[in-house]
Enzyme design. Structure first.
Site, PDB file in Angstrom:
ATOM      1  N   GLY A 167       0.822  -1.193   0.182  1.00 54.58           N
ATOM      2  CA  GLY A 167      -0.048  -0.028   0.103  1.00 54.58           C
ATOM      3  C   GLY A 167       0.863   1.327   0.030  1.00 54.58           C
ATOM      4  O   GLY A 167       0.155   2.338  -0.245  1.00 54.58           O
ATOM      5  N   SER A 193       4.787 -10.235  -6.668  1.00 53.74           N
ATOM      6  CA  SER A 193       3.713 -10.050  -7.563  1.00 53.74           C
ATOM      7  C   SER A 193       4.010  -8.999  -8.296  1.00 53.74           C
ATOM      8  O   SER A 193       5.077  -7.999  -8.121  1.00 53.74           O
ATOM      9  CB  SER A 193       2.504 -10.187  -7.074  1.00 53.74           C
ATOM     10  OG  SER A 193       2.397  -9.052  -5.846  1.00 53.74           O
ATOM     11  N   ASP A 255     -10.971  -8.144   0.781  1.00 51.68           N
ATOM     12  CA  ASP A 255      -9.982  -9.028   0.807  1.00 51.68           C
ATOM     13  C   ASP A 255     -10.209  -9.967   2.199  1.00 51.68           C
ATOM     14  O   ASP A 255      -9.306  -9.898   3.024  1.00 51.68           O
ATOM     15  CB  ASP A 255      -8.661  -8.569   0.711  1.00 51.68           C
ATOM     16  CG  ASP A 255      -8.297  -7.562   1.714  1.00 51.68           C
ATOM     17  OD1 ASP A 255      -9.160  -7.146   2.517  1.00 51.68           O
ATOM     18  OD2 ASP A 255      -6.953  -6.947   1.571  1.00 51.68           O
TER      19      ASP A 255
END
Lengths: 511, 511
Positions: A167, A193, A255
């Site tokens: 974030g 990722s 999430d």
């Protein structure tokens, strides 16, 4: 029912899908989203789309996914109605608020990976998890099911790993932590990722200095040789259910699977010791310290269940880490720090704290100093260069070798003062509008960060783009939003929301 | 981004979908399930599927839905990233348990109808409604939004309607109620659905005696001429959001939108007076009387909000209505009763009670007797024949004109006794395995119903199929399940579930 196979040449998002003509669907007694069994050398369960014009009566249209599963496509294929999978009943139970046991969760996760559950059904499950919540038993079952329905690595008895909840823009910490930790002799098979909503993921950053699309086998060889790696996790089939759940969670900004998602990837690489970074602040994913504390507690508990020794580090997340945002710019900065060519205090502090915690969790003393030492002596740099070589990159790569966009936009202070705040979300939006993460050379370089003194006309930050069209896009965006606040320490107002909003900007643009 | 249009020739379930090559999707900064704006003569928002092989870089694959929306398909089309619709935020609010107001619900329903919300997002909304529940305000907003995003009929100041919550096989009541009510001078523009999980929907039954696929305009003309109609609702665009929600609810066996779904369809046809039949029993959708009472209360309250005077009738739902199950068999039975050629007491009682309640709710006295009179005098039959003629069917149709499957299987009593129970779900399964509702002549004819005295070798019921393959399927199913119980009134055991189940059957099969 025997139907003529028709290759449609369309992909269906990884899920096996067939198109039946309405007539045949009725004949089989099946509706859209129902399931059929395709009888071939192996049986394939597929989800049905009903077509009225595009597939003729007597034909069955197959997606690319099914074509690949079939191998050689037969001219005709037997199509039978398939009953609802058991996993659907378990999803319904979760909807009703029942606690699910391991076997039930395993069935659901397997249904997700095998493509036997439709998008609808997966979305409903994820939504139910979000609303009903999941307890530690369920989180453990989900983590283990996600591990067991994918590939697993086995690289030794003691394997360390790190993860960031994320974030914060500009967070290139991993590019330092992995070589520092590996340089000290630990095994750290780092998978990362790519950016989904951010300006750069660790895989995007690393890719500007070396190949990251590495197979499981190659990865094992690399880690055995040099103790670490920096690879893209997407091609490794580690906890593949996670990628499918994430797709569902994405547009809904939920999430519920955050913890199983983190921990399953770590368990799949065989991690025994883990440090999780939780950036905290208005501009981070986790907003408050108490929220971060609760999350840390849950992560550590789940770690215990999965036999992964876990520590969490709460870090400052109110502004970007270091001075750069965007794949190549960030990789340059990390390389410069590793080469001791550049002093970036917050980045170095964060990397050494996280690497240091990894050292201490595995039994070493004075972790922070050990980490700093790996940096200062150049051993971390040497380790990274060894890694670059093994992953197929240029071992002698220099920061200037990484191409940066040639179109720039300077953002200058309108008045003197101090940087009081930086809006992380706005920074990400600007970097993305300039082309990041797709254009690796796009991004932002800061000259000033929170607390820095600013004179009128000082450059606050510079936007880089590879394409002038995208720089224009960033320019337009900067006319609309206010990503940085300059003023006196006592200035309390960020901006005022009126019926016709008036944003008081503290900068001017210059190209 | 200007992309070359490629017609894929696939349908995407009514939703506008484009396929982008991964490269172009990355360039646009969009992931799967994201949204793009297609700039053409009119702007179209489409949901993105990402393709790696099936669509080339520089191309955009369009689904049949988009091809239809575009009309003439341009060679190239400008594709832009489109922001998340506001409706997504409202869905998220519902996930968090917030109550939604009319404007928010309208945005969501419009997003559903326009195809701007993905399957995932709709499934998540429906799941959230199921778990969080919806109050009367929200149910009203949903009903009105579903009405306003579709077509509406306006057939007069007083329009009556009936609806059944459903779940009982053989329920051909509507085929009687509509002509009875119209014969007495009321306006009843009846729209019906086809079977999804049952053996016959009212539209399937009616279709065996007349065309039911009628346009809005034709329907209006027919109702103006004869006071009523019996048409399929699926092509009329009345509350089209409902059909999309139902698709999501289907495999999850949830229906949080049950009330708005019923009432929006009624409001869309302009109903001012409504009678809702709630069949109740182990074999019906609503299992207990107290459950039915609560549902009735909610329906009536919602009716008040929507300005529809509503009465609910709780009916016996422990066994099929009348003696037949399956489209043509049921239509025959209804026709015979209307022609006073056959006495089917439960069917006649149910139809006259419901028609009678419609009469009383609109101010007439002795509704039941009036309904019975319409039947006995043949006025209801004459009205149905007028309707058949206006809808394009053969006005002089006779029950024997309706073709019935020639393959039969007799189910005979193994011993004497009384019919104690009939398992509705099993009856539906048998009828469906024999071909209903697709094969209109397939189904079941009962000789005995609950309470009837049975001698050994008496025929309990006969299964009809159009195709011998399907009769075999029904035969196989009957070897496995037990749809009917014959015994003494005091026999308490239905069957015993053991580790290896032993089902005690009270019938033998004969072909």
């Amino acid at each position: 029912m025997r139907l003529k196979t028709e290759i449609l040449g369309v992909e269906s998002g990884g899920r096996p899908i067939v198109f039946l003509n309405k007539y045949d669907a009725d004949e089989l007694g099946i509706s859209a989203s129902g399931r059929v069994l395709l009888r071939s050398r192996k049986d394939i369960t597929a989800i049905v789309n009903v077509a009225t014009r595009s597939v003729r009566k007597g034909h069955v249209g197959i997606s690319e996914e099914i074509r690949m599963m079939l191998g050689k496509v037969p001219h005709y294929i037997d199509v039978e109605i398939s009953s609802f999978p058991k996993s659907l009943q378990f999803i319904r139970n979760k909807l009703e608020g029942k606690k699910l046991v391991y076997k039930e969760i395993y069935e659901i996760v397997k249904g997700v990976v095998d493509g036997n559950l439709s998008e609808n059904e997966i979305a409903s499950f994820v939504t139910a998890l979000h609303i009903r919540g999941l307890d530690l038993d369920e989180a453990t079952s989900l983590s283990m099911s996600m591990v067991e329905t994918g590939a697993r690595l086995n690289l030794g008895k003691r394997v360390v790993d790190k993860h960031s909840v994320g974030g914060v823009p500009g967070d290139k910490t991993t590019l330092l932590v992995v070589p520092i930790v590996a340089a000290a002799g630990l095994i750290i098979p780092k998978t990362s990722s790519r950016a989904i909503t951010s300006a750069a993921g660790t895989a995007d950053r690393a890719e500007t200095i070396m190949p990251v699309n590495i197979s499981n086998n190659e990865m094992k060889k690399i880690v055995k040789k040099c103790g670490g790696c920096l690879v893209w996790g997407g091609a490794l089939d580690l906890a593949p259910a996670d990628d499918i759940f994430v797709r569902t969670e994405y547009s809904l900004y939920i999430d519920p699977l955050l913890l199983p998602s983190i921990m399953s990837k770590k368990k799949a690489v065989g991690a025994t010791h883990l440090v999780v970074d939780i950036p905290t602040g208005r501009g981070a994913k986790v907003k408050t310290i108490s929220e971060a504390d609760q999350l840390a507690k849950d992560i550590i508990e789940l770690g215990k269940r999965l036999k992964i020794h876990t520590h969490c580090v709460l870090t400052y997340g109110e502004q970007p880490i270091g001075y750069t945002v965007g794949p190549a710019l960030e990789a340059r900065e990390a390389l410069e720090v590793l080469m001791n060519e550049s002093n970036v205090p917050d980045l170095i502090d964060k990397a050494c704290n996280i690497a240091g915690t990894i050292f201490e969790i595995t039994g070493r003393k004075n972790g922070y100093e050990l980490a700093k030492n790996m940096l200062k002596t150049g051993r971390a740099e040497a380790k990274l260069r060894q890694m670059i070589g093994l992953q197929g990159g240029n071992q002698n790569i220099m920061p200037d070798d990484l191409p940066i966009g040639s179109h720039t936009l300077k953002v200058k202070a309108r008045k003197e003062g101090q940087v009081i705040w930086i809006n992380n979300n706005a920074i990400v939006e600007i970097a993305r509008s300039a082309g990041a993460p797709k254009d690796k050379g796009a991004g932002i370089v800061f000259n000033k960060k929170i607390g820095d003194q600013v004179s009128k006309d000082d450059i606050l930050f510079t936007v880089y783009a590879e394409k002038s069209r995208k720089l224009n896009r960033a320019h337009d965006l900067l006319e609309e939003i206010n990503p940085i606040g300059v003023g006196k320490r006592a200035d309390m107002v960020i901006h005022t929301i009126k019926e016709s909003p008036m944003i008081k900007k503290s900068f001017v643009l210059e190209r």
